[in-house]
Design a protein around this motif. Sequence first.
Motif, PDB file in Angstrom:
ATOM      1  N   SER A 184       3.999  -4.039  -2.575  1.00  0.00           N
ATOM      2  CA  SER A 184       3.400  -2.939  -3.327  1.00  0.00           C
ATOM      3  C   SER A 184       2.303  -3.469  -4.234  1.00  0.00           C
ATOM      4  CB  SER A 184       4.463  -2.238  -4.167  1.00  0.00           C
ATOM      5  OG  SER A 184       4.892  -3.087  -5.224  1.00  0.00           O
ATOM      6  N   ARG A 185       1.443  -2.577  -4.692  1.00  0.00           N
ATOM      7  CA  ARG A 185       0.380  -2.982  -5.616  1.00  0.00           C
ATOM      8  C   ARG A 185       0.968  -3.645  -6.859  1.00  0.00           C
ATOM      9  NH1 ARG A 185      -4.880  -1.968  -5.945  1.00  0.00           N
ATOM     10  NH2 ARG A 185      -4.768  -0.468  -4.211  1.00  0.00           N
ATOM     11  N   ILE A 203      -3.098  -5.408   0.313  1.00  0.00           N
ATOM     12  CA  ILE A 203      -1.741  -4.877   0.104  1.00  0.00           C
ATOM     13  C   ILE A 203      -1.037  -4.691   1.436  1.00  0.00           C
ATOM     14  CG2 ILE A 203      -0.483  -2.809  -0.642  1.00  0.00           C
ATOM     15  CD1 ILE A 203      -2.602  -2.542  -2.880  1.00  0.00           C
ATOM     16  N   ARG A 204      -1.773  -4.184   2.413  1.00  0.00           N
ATOM     17  CA  ARG A 204      -1.196  -3.979   3.741  1.00  0.00           C
ATOM     18  C   ARG A 204      -0.808  -5.311   4.379  1.00  0.00           C
ATOM     19  NH1 ARG A 204      -5.312  -2.044   5.792  1.00  0.00           N
ATOM     20  NH2 ARG A 204      -6.036  -3.909   6.878  1.00  0.00           N
ATOM     21  N   GLU A 205      -1.688  -6.295   4.286  1.00  0.00           N
ATOM     22  CA  GLU A 205      -1.422  -7.595   4.908  1.00  0.00           C
ATOM     23  C   GLU A 205      -0.242  -8.303   4.241  1.00  0.00           C
ATOM     24  OE1 GLU A 205      -2.592  -8.762   7.557  1.00  0.00           O
ATOM     25  OE2 GLU A 205      -4.641  -8.088   7.886  1.00  0.00           O
ATOM     26  N   SER A 259      -7.102  -5.099  -2.899  1.00  0.00           N
ATOM     27  CA  SER A 259      -7.592  -4.045  -2.012  1.00  0.00           C
ATOM     28  C   SER A 259      -6.445  -3.447  -1.213  1.00  0.00           C
ATOM     29  CB  SER A 259      -8.637  -4.607  -1.048  1.00  0.00           C
ATOM     30  OG  SER A 259      -8.027  -5.483  -0.099  1.00  0.00           O
ATOM     31  N   ALA A 260      -6.696  -2.264  -0.655  1.00  0.00           N
ATOM     32  CA  ALA A 260      -5.706  -1.623   0.208  1.00  0.00           C
ATOM     33  C   ALA A 260      -5.382  -2.516   1.403  1.00  0.00           C
ATOM     34  CB  ALA A 260      -6.230  -0.268   0.678  1.00  0.00           C
ATOM     35  N   GLY A 261      -6.416  -3.212   1.924  1.00  0.00           N
ATOM     36  CA  GLY A 261      -6.195  -4.104   3.062  1.00  0.00           C
ATOM     37  C   GLY A 261      -5.338  -5.300   2.711  1.00  0.00           C
ATOM     38  N   SER A 292     -10.237  -1.748  -4.869  1.00  0.00           N
ATOM     39  CA  SER A 292      -8.875  -1.259  -4.618  1.00  0.00           C
ATOM     40  C   SER A 292      -8.784  -0.411  -3.358  1.00  0.00           C
ATOM     41  CB  SER A 292      -8.368  -0.459  -5.825  1.00  0.00           C
ATOM     42  OG  SER A 292      -9.065   0.767  -5.955  1.00  0.00           O
ATOM     43  N   ASP A 316       2.163  -6.852   2.726  1.00  0.00           N
ATOM     44  CA  ASP A 316       3.360  -6.032   2.889  1.00  0.00           C
ATOM     45  C   ASP A 316       4.168  -5.987   1.593  1.00  0.00           C
ATOM     46  OD1 ASP A 316       5.065  -4.330   4.235  1.00  0.00           O
ATOM     47  OD2 ASP A 316       6.302  -5.945   5.060  1.00  0.00           O
ATOM     48  N   PRO A 370     -10.621  -1.436   2.905  1.00  0.00           N
ATOM     49  CA  PRO A 370      -9.667  -1.606   4.001  1.00  0.00           C
ATOM     50  C   PRO A 370      -9.462  -3.058   4.411  1.00  0.00           C
ATOM     51  CG  PRO A 370     -11.771  -0.854   4.847  1.00  0.00           C
ATOM     52  CD  PRO A 370     -11.887  -0.830   3.357  1.00  0.00           C
TER      53      PRO A 370
END
Length: 215
Positions: free
Chosen positions: A113-114, A107-109, A103-105, A84, A111, A87
């Motif tokens: 929310s978890r 989630i970022r890609e 993973s946080a990465g 989780s 765009d 990056p």
Amino acid sequence: MPVDDNPAEGAPDIWRNYLRRYRFTNNIKQAALAEDLGVTQAMVSRWESGEVSPAPGMQARIRALAGTSDAMASPLVGWRNHVSFQPGMAAVVSVDGVVETASAGLIRELDLSRGQIEGKGIDALFCGDLVGLFNILVAKGFFDGALESVESADMYCFASTYKNRDIGPVHGLHWPHAAEDGRVRWMLTGARISPTEFESLRRELGGQVELTGRG
């Protein structure tokens, strides 16, 4: 995937898997690992290709840096927490194709929310190669313990209720991991690569995936 705590100098395949898993688990490029170890990137590449094994003194340095297989194959509860915070792009996926941990990465890609990712089917979040890869894993017995590891060269496309978005070429390394309920989960990791690297990797793998069986 179990990794020998004390890989032998004469076992390049063990070191190949050990180093690759460490790098992808921690989202570390070959050049960064080479700098940490005080060697050239070319040498790391030779170790990871299975061409040669690290010298005994270097093996000790690698083990000190990367830790033992106990740390790398910790219980899935620990893995979920570890994944989780990654990056890079990583996930825990069930045999039913449900993304249980992102993973946080990732989630970022995506765009999103978890909560919009976890609990969703992989075919609801992705289109193209990654969905195809899941189908290959199912067909080849990945979730039944038939495979030890999988390497892939994939074109990532994220699909959502908002948009479809091409991310581009990704180099993936994947392992089965038994959960608390005894069922195998897919430990997915991926790192962006250039189009040139993608084409080269596809040639090396002989297609999208290379499957490593047990035994």
